[in-house]
Motif scaffolding. Sequence first.
Motif: not given
Length: 277
Positions: A175-183
């Motif tokens: 599993i790889q999960a990410g968000v940017g500056l807002l999230g």
Amino acid sequence: MRNAGCKGGLVLAMFVLAAAASSAAAQSPAVEIATGANIAVAQGATLELLAVNGEASFLKAPGDQVVIEYARAVPADVKIVTLTTPEGVTVCTVYASADPKKTTECLSGGKGRLAPGKPKDQSRVQFRIRVPSGVHVTATIGQGDLKSMGITGNLRFYSNSGYVLVHDAGGPGTIQAGVGLLGNVDAVIAKVQNGPALRQVRLQAIGSGRVRVAMPTTVGASYSIATQLPAAIDAVFGIEKVAPPMLIGHLGPAGDNQVQLDVDTGIAGQFVLQPAK
């Protein structure tokens, strides 16, 4: 020397053209799907979603085909297209462009321009995609939410601005999960792990978002947490050190190590750890 240089340039040009021809042959032309689709995708292949604005939910398919359903807020704005690649199948939201200098197209790996403007200015598309066991999923969205439940292959989610939710199926995929500056990122780890010996779970919020993990107390896990704020960890885990910038240790029963949990909360985010219900 001049002739040698010309010959070298000719060889290079022929090589580039040959490489381009090989790439074009390996990737099929994009095909519009008007009302949804059922697509055969082999185990070990990858389903890729490239979206601009909206949301997508990935669920376990009852059969051996990927089932794609979608709803467009403004159908005239955007086409849903698919293309076959050496890695599997790519699905894109391709928005109409009136600017000849900003043509839009679907290319695997996010190499094509999907919309002529900012994601927030594009109409929304909602997806529900069912994925067979053993098929990997990669999904990227400019603005919006990505959610999964029951995915057994490798899972890679990224929302530049939105919410990411992963309900772990226990593997064997990573599993790889990410968000940017807002999230924010939420991950619920399965109580039953199906291997491999040390499953990789990597979560990232590069801005001010929260990374929250619900972890069964019966699952052994090594963890490495990079954070700029004190972590909020439930007392049931018995972890005393919660101060930044780095937390390293073990969760769950001693000697049991089924998951490697790596988290980065970015410049101003917080890590939250709760027991899974």
